[in-house]
Scaffold this active site. Sequence first.
Site, mmCIF file in Angstrom:
data_model
loop_
_atom_site.group_PDB
_atom_site.id
_atom_site.type_symbol
_atom_site.label_atom_id
_atom_site.label_comp_id
_atom_site.label_asym_id
_atom_site.label_seq_id
_atom_site.Cartn_x
_atom_site.Cartn_y
_atom_site.Cartn_z
ATOM 1 N N PHE A 176 136.235 11.772 11.856
ATOM 2 C CA PHE A 176 136.501 12.843 10.894
ATOM 3 C C PHE A 176 136.263 12.340 9.486
ATOM 4 C CE2 PHE A 176 138.223 16.253 13.515
ATOM 5 C CZ PHE A 176 138.338 15.579 14.717
ATOM 6 N N VAL A 212 136.400 14.083 6.303
ATOM 7 C CA VAL A 212 136.719 15.267 5.509
ATOM 8 C C VAL A 212 137.035 14.845 4.078
ATOM 9 C CG1 VAL A 212 138.308 17.238 5.292
ATOM 10 C CG2 VAL A 212 137.543 16.488 7.553
ATOM 11 N N GLY A 213 136.574 15.647 3.125
ATOM 12 C CA GLY A 213 136.807 15.348 1.707
ATOM 13 C C GLY A 213 136.141 14.046 1.321
ATOM 14 N N LYS A 214 136.865 13.272 0.515
ATOM 15 C CA LYS A 214 136.268 12.029 0.028
ATOM 16 C C LYS A 214 136.116 10.961 1.109
ATOM 17 C CE LYS A 214 137.850 12.767 -4.695
ATOM 18 N NZ LYS A 214 139.017 12.536 -5.561
ATOM 19 N N ASP A 253 139.078 6.382 13.529
ATOM 20 C CA ASP A 253 139.205 6.671 12.100
ATOM 21 C C ASP A 253 137.934 6.267 11.371
ATOM 22 O OD1 ASP A 253 141.654 7.841 12.011
ATOM 23 O OD2 ASP A 253 142.697 6.163 11.055
ATOM 24 N N HIS A 270 149.137 -0.893 17.416
ATOM 25 C CA HIS A 270 149.062 -0.887 15.951
ATOM 26 C C HIS A 270 149.274 -2.307 15.404
ATOM 27 C CE1 HIS A 270 149.832 0.163 11.798
ATOM 28 N NE2 HIS A 270 149.591 1.444 12.049
ATOM 29 N N PRO A 271 148.402 -2.742 14.477
ATOM 30 C CA PRO A 271 148.495 -4.125 13.995
ATOM 31 C C PRO A 271 149.750 -4.368 13.149
ATOM 32 C CG PRO A 271 146.907 -2.901 12.688
ATOM 33 C CD PRO A 271 147.310 -2.002 13.826
ATOM 34 N N GLY A 272 150.342 -3.307 12.643
ATOM 35 C CA GLY A 272 151.448 -3.474 11.715
ATOM 36 C C GLY A 272 152.795 -3.747 12.359
ATOM 37 N N GLU A 283 149.932 10.797 14.820
ATOM 38 C CA GLU A 283 150.258 9.470 15.363
ATOM 39 C C GLU A 283 151.629 9.496 16.041
ATOM 40 O OE1 GLU A 283 148.986 5.501 13.579
ATOM 41 O OE2 GLU A 283 151.068 5.661 12.895
#
Length: 349
Positions: A116, A118-120, A206, A228-230, A298
């Site tokens: 995706f 979208v936008g910037k 992403d 998740h890496p976090g 998520e």
Amino acid sequence: MSQMNGRSVTLLLLFLLLLGILYVYITQSYRMILCSPDNEETKDTGYAGEAIVHNHELQMPLDDLQYKQPSITQGRTDVVTVTPWLAPIIWEGTFNPVLLDSIYKPKNISIAVTVFAVGKYIMFLKNFLETAEQHFFIGYRVHVYVFTDRPNEVPDFKMAAGRQLSVRSVPSSNRWQEISARRMELIQMLIEEKLYGNSDYIFCLDVDSKFHDRWGTESLGGLVAVIHPGYYRDDRSRFPYERRTISKAYMAAGVGDFYYCGGAFGGRLKDVHLLAKTCRSNFEADAKEGVEAAWQEESHLNRYMWINKPSKVLSPEYLWQDFKERNSEIHIIRFSGVVKNYAAIRPNQ
Ligand SMILES: *[C@@H]1O[C@H](CO)[C@@H](O)[C@H](O)[C@H]1NC(C)=O
């Protein structure tokens, strides 16, 4: 004399009959070897073990493939490589890419990717596509679907043979949370309208990320989640699950397996279709109550993966974060989120 001839003819006929029986017997047993139940077409559910059963041995005999003897007593000891529900957790050093490719290559599989922009976020697309061409399922049929509100800004991109890019227009949105929310709906529709009958697997990734190293057949499975890496070294009480009972993404204290990324997931079409459909309907039910889960899709994905355990789990090698220092158990970074300035790219905070 005529009696003698009669007997010879009888003997000859008997001999021919024996020969015939022998012939049928030999061809039957030969066929049994080739078509023993082990070689029958069975629908691969994504487990490597079942994939081997599916191998078209006449096309690519494993006899000719030289590879290191697998060990039953030695391997990675610094990380866990299987979940308590016996899904493999994929780390560098747990698989042989050459062996895996020789199993999957004859199956002529096709992989769809959604992204995706979208936008910037469109600014990240070029790098994503370029690095995917270098590392993502090289040598396989790959079809990337880009969803964007700026189709004119999609970079002119020449992909390798067997690889395709399609652009799908989506409306703009003033809130990034809303953009994120509609992803599940769009994934569900894409699978229904385009992918059934054309693709075998799908990965939803992403766009603000890039590939650094191989991401290939080792990642294939029924339902595939990425750690998740976090949070992977944290106690689950610290996972940023949705904690309010009013949300359909609710996770009680003391439950949960891992914290999974919303930025990368995939698997077989039917598995991902059910995930997308369920997360979408839970998201919409929340919205009706004026509730937005802590981390939007998520959070819903994490609740889904807790109830429907993934059949394959990818280690944080498969979605690292560029700003994070690499921990010792991370031998390779395959895919990572790029460092970005949220204020500059999100339409709102
Ligand atoms: C693989 O599948 C595609 C699409 O169905 C087909 O066009 C192609 O010929 C196949 N390749 C092989 C080697 O079977």
